[in-house]
Each structure stands twice: as C-alpha cells, then as structure tokens.
Motif scaffolding. Sequence first.
Motif, PDB file in Angstrom:
ATOM      1  N   VAL A  93       7.066  -1.271   2.759  1.00 17.75           N
ATOM      2  CA  VAL A  93       6.373   0.027   2.770  1.00 17.75           C
ATOM      3  C   VAL A  93       6.059   0.441   4.202  1.00 17.75           C
ATOM      4  CG1 VAL A  93       4.305   1.274   2.034  1.00 17.75           C
ATOM      5  CG2 VAL A  93       5.405  -0.334   0.458  1.00 17.75           C
ATOM      6  N   THR A  94       5.616  -0.498   5.023  1.00 21.63           N
ATOM      7  CA  THR A  94       5.288  -0.205   6.421  1.00 21.63           C
ATOM      8  C   THR A  94       6.507   0.320   7.175  1.00 21.63           C
ATOM      9  OG1 THR A  94       3.607  -1.952   6.417  1.00 21.63           O
ATOM     10  CG2 THR A  94       4.374  -1.164   8.558  1.00 21.63           C
ATOM     11  N   LEU A  95       7.648  -0.335   7.024  1.00 20.28           N
ATOM     12  CA  LEU A  95       8.861   0.068   7.734  1.00 20.28           C
ATOM     13  C   LEU A  95       9.304   1.467   7.329  1.00 20.28           C
ATOM     14  CD1 LEU A  95      10.905  -3.272   7.671  1.00 20.28           C
ATOM     15  CD2 LEU A  95       9.748  -2.226   9.626  1.00 20.28           C
ATOM     16  N   THR A  96       9.237   1.790   6.039  1.00 25.39           N
ATOM     17  CA  THR A  96       9.668   3.129   5.602  1.00 25.39           C
ATOM     18  C   THR A  96       8.712   4.207   6.111  1.00 25.39           C
ATOM     19  OG1 THR A  96       8.563   2.691   3.488  1.00 25.39           O
ATOM     20  CG2 THR A  96      10.937   2.357   3.564  1.00 25.39           C
ATOM     21  N   LEU A 145       5.504   4.637 -14.780  1.00 27.26           N
ATOM     22  CA  LEU A 145       4.980   5.986 -15.011  1.00 27.26           C
ATOM     23  C   LEU A 145       3.545   5.922 -15.512  1.00 27.26           C
ATOM     24  CD1 LEU A 145       5.442   9.037 -15.158  1.00 27.26           C
ATOM     25  CD2 LEU A 145       6.374   8.717 -17.458  1.00 27.26           C
ATOM     26  N   LEU A 146       3.284   5.014 -16.460  1.00 27.71           N
ATOM     27  CA  LEU A 146       1.927   4.871 -17.005  1.00 27.71           C
ATOM     28  C   LEU A 146       0.945   4.443 -15.915  1.00 27.71           C
ATOM     29  CD1 LEU A 146      -0.100   4.674 -19.350  1.00 27.71           C
ATOM     30  CD2 LEU A 146       0.713   2.345 -19.743  1.00 27.71           C
ATOM     31  N   LEU A 147       1.340   3.452 -15.119  1.00 32.63           N
ATOM     32  CA  LEU A 147       0.448   2.951 -14.072  1.00 32.63           C
ATOM     33  C   LEU A 147       0.231   3.982 -12.977  1.00 32.63           C
ATOM     34  CD1 LEU A 147       1.856  -0.685 -13.833  1.00 32.63           C
ATOM     35  CD2 LEU A 147      -0.414  -0.029 -14.658  1.00 32.63           C
ATOM     36  N   LEU A 148       1.277   4.753 -12.680  1.00 33.72           N
ATOM     37  CA  LEU A 148       1.139   5.810 -11.673  1.00 33.72           C
ATOM     38  C   LEU A 148       0.119   6.853 -12.123  1.00 33.72           C
ATOM     39  CD1 LEU A 148       2.081   7.153  -9.053  1.00 33.72           C
ATOM     40  CD2 LEU A 148       3.927   8.220 -10.347  1.00 33.72           C
ATOM     41  N   LEU A 149       0.222   7.268 -13.387  1.00 34.56           N
ATOM     42  CA  LEU A 149      -0.733   8.241 -13.925  1.00 34.56           C
ATOM     43  C   LEU A 149      -2.135   7.642 -13.987  1.00 34.56           C
ATOM     44  CD1 LEU A 149       1.429   9.778 -16.804  1.00 34.56           C
ATOM     45  CD2 LEU A 149       0.780  10.867 -14.652  1.00 34.56           C
ATOM     46  N   ALA A 150      -2.233   6.375 -14.392  1.00 33.92           N
ATOM     47  CA  ALA A 150      -3.543   5.722 -14.463  1.00 33.92           C
ATOM     48  C   ALA A 150      -4.184   5.639 -13.080  1.00 33.92           C
ATOM     49  CB  ALA A 150      -3.399   4.327 -15.070  1.00 33.92           C
ATOM     50  N   ILE A 188       4.213  -4.969  -8.748  1.00 29.59           N
ATOM     51  CA  ILE A 188       4.540  -3.622  -9.237  1.00 29.59           C
ATOM     52  C   ILE A 188       3.269  -2.861  -9.587  1.00 29.59           C
ATOM     53  CG2 ILE A 188       5.617  -2.334 -11.134  1.00 29.59           C
ATOM     54  CD1 ILE A 188       7.756  -4.537 -11.252  1.00 29.59           C
ATOM     55  N   MET A 189       2.365  -3.530 -10.287  1.00 24.72           N
ATOM     56  CA  MET A 189       1.116  -2.882 -10.694  1.00 24.72           C
ATOM     57  C   MET A 189       0.264  -2.502  -9.479  1.00 24.72           C
ATOM     58  SD  MET A 189      -1.838  -4.301 -13.296  1.00 24.72           S
ATOM     59  CE  MET A 189      -1.024  -3.710 -14.775  1.00 24.72           C
ATOM     60  N   VAL A 190       0.140  -3.406  -8.512  1.00 27.29           N
ATOM     61  CA  VAL A 190      -0.722  -3.155  -7.354  1.00 27.29           C
ATOM     62  C   VAL A 190      -0.151  -2.045  -6.471  1.00 27.29           C
ATOM     63  CG1 VAL A 190      -1.580  -4.169  -5.206  1.00 27.29           C
ATOM     64  CG2 VAL A 190      -1.785  -5.434  -7.345  1.00 27.29           C
ATOM     65  N   VAL A 191       1.181  -2.000  -6.291  1.00 23.22           N
ATOM     66  CA  VAL A 191       1.782  -0.919  -5.491  1.00 23.22           C
ATOM     67  C   VAL A 191       1.561   0.424  -6.177  1.00 23.22           C
ATOM     68  CG1 VAL A 191       3.938   0.007  -4.563  1.00 23.22           C
ATOM     69  CG2 VAL A 191       3.483  -2.444  -4.415  1.00 23.22           C
ATOM     70  N   PHE A 228       4.677  11.369   1.426  1.00 21.27           N
ATOM     71  CA  PHE A 228       4.290   9.961   1.421  1.00 21.27           C
ATOM     72  C   PHE A 228       4.335   9.388   0.002  1.00 21.27           C
ATOM     73  CE2 PHE A 228       2.417  11.850   5.177  1.00 21.27           C
ATOM     74  CZ  PHE A 228       2.710  10.919   6.159  1.00 21.27           C
ATOM     75  N   VAL A 229       3.969  10.210  -0.973  1.00 19.65           N
ATOM     76  CA  VAL A 229       4.085   9.775  -2.368  1.00 19.65           C
ATOM     77  C   VAL A 229       5.546   9.485  -2.702  1.00 19.65           C
ATOM     78  CG1 VAL A 229       3.777  10.478  -4.780  1.00 19.65           C
ATOM     79  CG2 VAL A 229       2.002  11.008  -3.087  1.00 19.65           C
ATOM     80  N   ALA A 230       6.442  10.379  -2.246  1.00 20.94           N
ATOM     81  CA  ALA A 230       7.876  10.188  -2.503  1.00 20.94           C
ATOM     82  C   ALA A 230       8.386   8.899  -1.847  1.00 20.94           C
ATOM     83  CB  ALA A 230       8.656  11.394  -1.991  1.00 20.94           C
ATOM     84  N   ILE A 231       7.911   8.620  -0.626  1.00 23.61           N
ATOM     85  CA  ILE A 231       8.334   7.412   0.092  1.00 23.61           C
ATOM     86  C   ILE A 231       7.901   6.150  -0.655  1.00 23.61           C
ATOM     87  CG2 ILE A 231       7.915   6.035   2.186  1.00 23.61           C
ATOM     88  CD1 ILE A 231       7.740   8.750   3.679  1.00 23.61           C
ATOM     89  N   VAL A 232       6.634   6.118  -1.068  1.00 25.52           N
ATOM     90  CA  VAL A 232       6.134   4.930  -1.768  1.00 25.52           C
ATOM     91  C   VAL A 232       6.779   4.807  -3.150  1.00 25.52           C
ATOM     92  CG1 VAL A 232       4.078   3.731  -2.595  1.00 25.52           C
ATOM     93  CG2 VAL A 232       3.981   5.007  -0.463  1.00 25.52           C
ATOM     94  N   LEU A 233       7.088   5.940  -3.793  1.00 21.43           N
ATOM     95  CA  LEU A 233       7.807   5.890  -5.070  1.00 21.43           C
ATOM     96  C   LEU A 233       9.179   5.236  -4.898  1.00 21.43           C
ATOM     97  CD1 LEU A 233       7.080   9.287  -6.878  1.00 21.43           C
ATOM     98  CD2 LEU A 233       6.672   6.984  -7.766  1.00 21.43           C
ATOM     99  N   ALA A 234       9.866   5.594  -3.815  1.00 27.52           N
ATOM    100  CA  ALA A 234      11.176   4.990  -3.539  1.00 27.52           C
ATOM    101  C   ALA A 234      11.020   3.482  -3.312  1.00 27.52           C
ATOM    102  CB  ALA A 234      11.819   5.652  -2.324  1.00 27.52           C
ATOM    103  N   ASN A 235       9.986   3.096  -2.573  1.00 23.92           N
ATOM    104  CA  ASN A 235       9.703   1.672  -2.365  1.00 23.92           C
ATOM    105  C   ASN A 235       9.395   0.972  -3.685  1.00 23.92           C
ATOM    106  OD1 ASN A 235       9.500   0.821   0.648  1.00 23.92           O
ATOM    107  ND2 ASN A 235       8.556   2.828   0.605  1.00 23.92           N
TER     108      ASN A 235
END
Length: 422
Positions: free
Chosen positions: A180-183, A320-325, A359-362, A398-405
């Motif tokens: 995540v840092t590198l991206t 998707l569920l965790l992102l919304l939560a 996955i959950m924590v990211v 930034f949301v798009a970047i972390v989603l890709a990660n």
Amino acid sequence: MALLLFILLISLFILGVPIAFSLGLASAITVWHGDLMPMLIVAQQMLASVNSFPLMAIPFFILAGYLMQGGGISKRLVDFSNTLVGSMTGGLAMVAIVTSLFFAAISGSGAATTAAIGAILIPAMLSKGYPGGYAAANQAASGALGVIIPPSIPLILYGIAANVSVGDMFIAGILPGILVTLTLLVFAYFFARANGLGGGEKSSLGDVFRAGKKAILAILMPVIILGGIYGGVFTPTEAAVIAVAYSFVIGTLIYREIKFASLVGILKQSAVTTAVVLSIIGAAGLYGRILQSLRVPDMISDFVISAIDSPLLFILLANLLLLLAGMFIEAAAAILIFVPILLPIAVSYGFDPIHFGIIMVVNLAMGMFTPPVGLNLFVASQITNIGIARLTWAVMPFVAIVLANLLIISLLPVLSTWLPSL
C-alpha cells in the motif's frame, strides 16, 4: 429476534447515537424483549468481553502512541523522511507517506498517525502549492497505514476474535502494508508531476546520516517490539508495556520534550481514547454473544455455502460487505461483529484465517478515510479547515488505489501468509 437486533442497530446509527451505545442498547432491548437471558448477563458479558490479557495491549499501545507524539518523535521522523525522499518530484507528499509508515509502526493507531504527522506536513504541503484537498486526503489515507503495519489495534482484536496468534497477525501485515505504501508513493509522484509540484533540495549523505541519527531511537522502537515478539522474548501484551516504558524514557530523559504538565495531558488523552475503544469492544462483544445465541452466524453460513459455490465470488462479496461496514462502523466493532459470521465461511472455502484477517483489516483501514465516519478524514479536515464534502471528492483516487491493493491482497494470499510461515 435477529431481525429486531439488526433493525434496532441500524435505526440507532441513523439517529446518530454513538456506536458503543447503539450496540449496547440494541443488544439490551433485544434481550429484554425476547427474554433471551437474564438482564444481568448484559453487564456481565460486556465486562467479560474486555477482561482479556491480550486486550491489555490496547491501552498500552495507545499510551505509547501519545507519548511518542508528545515526545518530539513525529518531527524527527519527518526530518529523516525528508532527507530520504523530500528532493523527489512530489517529495513532500512522499515524506507524509514515509513518515506515516514509520509512525504507524510506533503508534498502531491511524488517527494518531494522521494527527501527529498531518499537523506538521499538511501546512508544509499547502505552503509549497499543493491543493488543500489533496494534502488532507494524502495524509488521511497515509494515516490508515497505522492499522495495517504492526503493531496494530485491529490486528490485535482480530487475533483475539479469530483465536489466531497476534504475533502472526502482526508479521502478516508487513508486506501488505509495504505494498500500500509503495502504490501511494507512485501516485504522489505522478500527481506532483502532472501539477508541476517539484521536490526540495537534494540531501547529502551527511544530511541523511545526521537526521537518521536524531531519529534512530524512534526507528528502533518497532524493531525492538517486533523482534522481541518473534524472538520469543515477550508476548504482544508485554511488548506494549515495553513500548510505553521506552517512549517515556525517550520523551522525558533523552529528547526532554515531555514535561510534567504535558504528561498529565497525555495520560488524560490516552485514558479517554482507551475508554472509547474498550466501550465499543465491550458492547460489540455483547452484540456478538447475542448473534451467536440466536445462531445467526450458522444460518448465514449455511445460506452462503448453499448459494455460492465459488471461493472467488465469496471473497468479492465479503470485501464488498466489509467495505460498506467500514464506512459506517468503527473498526473494533466491525471486527468483533463480522469475524464470527464470515471467518467460518471463509475457512470452509479454503481461506487461511491469517490471510482473511489481513483482508478484513485492509478493508476497515479504508473505512478510516471514507465518509461518513472516516476518523482520519475528520482529523485532516480539522487541520486544513476543509469541509468533509470537498474532502470526499479529493479522497476518491486514494480509495481506488487501496481498492486495487485489496484486490491484489485478496487474490495473492502469499503476501499475507509467507512471512508467518517462516
């Protein structure tokens, strides 16, 4: 009863009731209305949820973070990071990211990282011509590294809830955190290049050495903590106590920036933050106990397994569920609510519990800089005096970047499991 439990929680969220009270009230009303158990169990379960030796690490890491923040650590880390990447195109934005990486490995808190580093670097970025929205969004997203890079409070909570080694969770977060840092660094470079934002003066090796010498005690802290855990010298909880002692000695005796008057304020801030976090954990533990007594995790698991035959489809839907939560629920509560529901299903599809935990924590880290309850976003907004509506648009890249990660981390479990396997 399960439907009542969910409706009450959502209704209280909509009314703006704080999350700990929402979880506690929804649970208590459901217990009372359905006569599920004696009401005395409500108080007992909330207390039992926080009565845990591994959970003792949380108040100590919180206190260590505040001691580091008040002890001049953040400024020294900024100076050191500036000598490393400050001269590059987009250097100041990169300094914010790299410094957040270092500070995250000390504080374990995304909000503390955003506040400590943002207070120094956001004004510096604005003075160099960076757009205010970008400067705030960059720091809010970088601050989320605090919950991916160990030591991390959500990683501790997941380890407890999933009954896996907290030490394994810590080491599993290293490679995803670096990814995540590198991206973020790559994006900072291209954003600055597109907007004509150059770097500062190039630092000599002497400058790097001098800045590194001043910051070495701060940089050594995560090395001591993680090295001690993985070397079997102490547990994560004992490591948190050592972190407090280490940061106290540095701040008071070596850097001498923590005075008695400021120490009282640091202890007060730590106590308030700890009380908020543990209140949420206690209420979420009660909520989870009622979910289990109503067999909600079993019912959801049976339904999902019968309806979805593809592990890939499951992990996409779980993301998707965790992102919304994460957009609506604080990370501690989300972990304690969703681990009993999702982890058994993930394991049945062949996912490693450590991999699923990352996955959950990211996912929940992303929730720290997305509205409506992204804490990092509110901290950055206060520093820049920019409204949340404007910051919402600025943070979307930034949301798009972390989603890709997140997609890479989900599809490549080796990123999470390789280091623990060693």
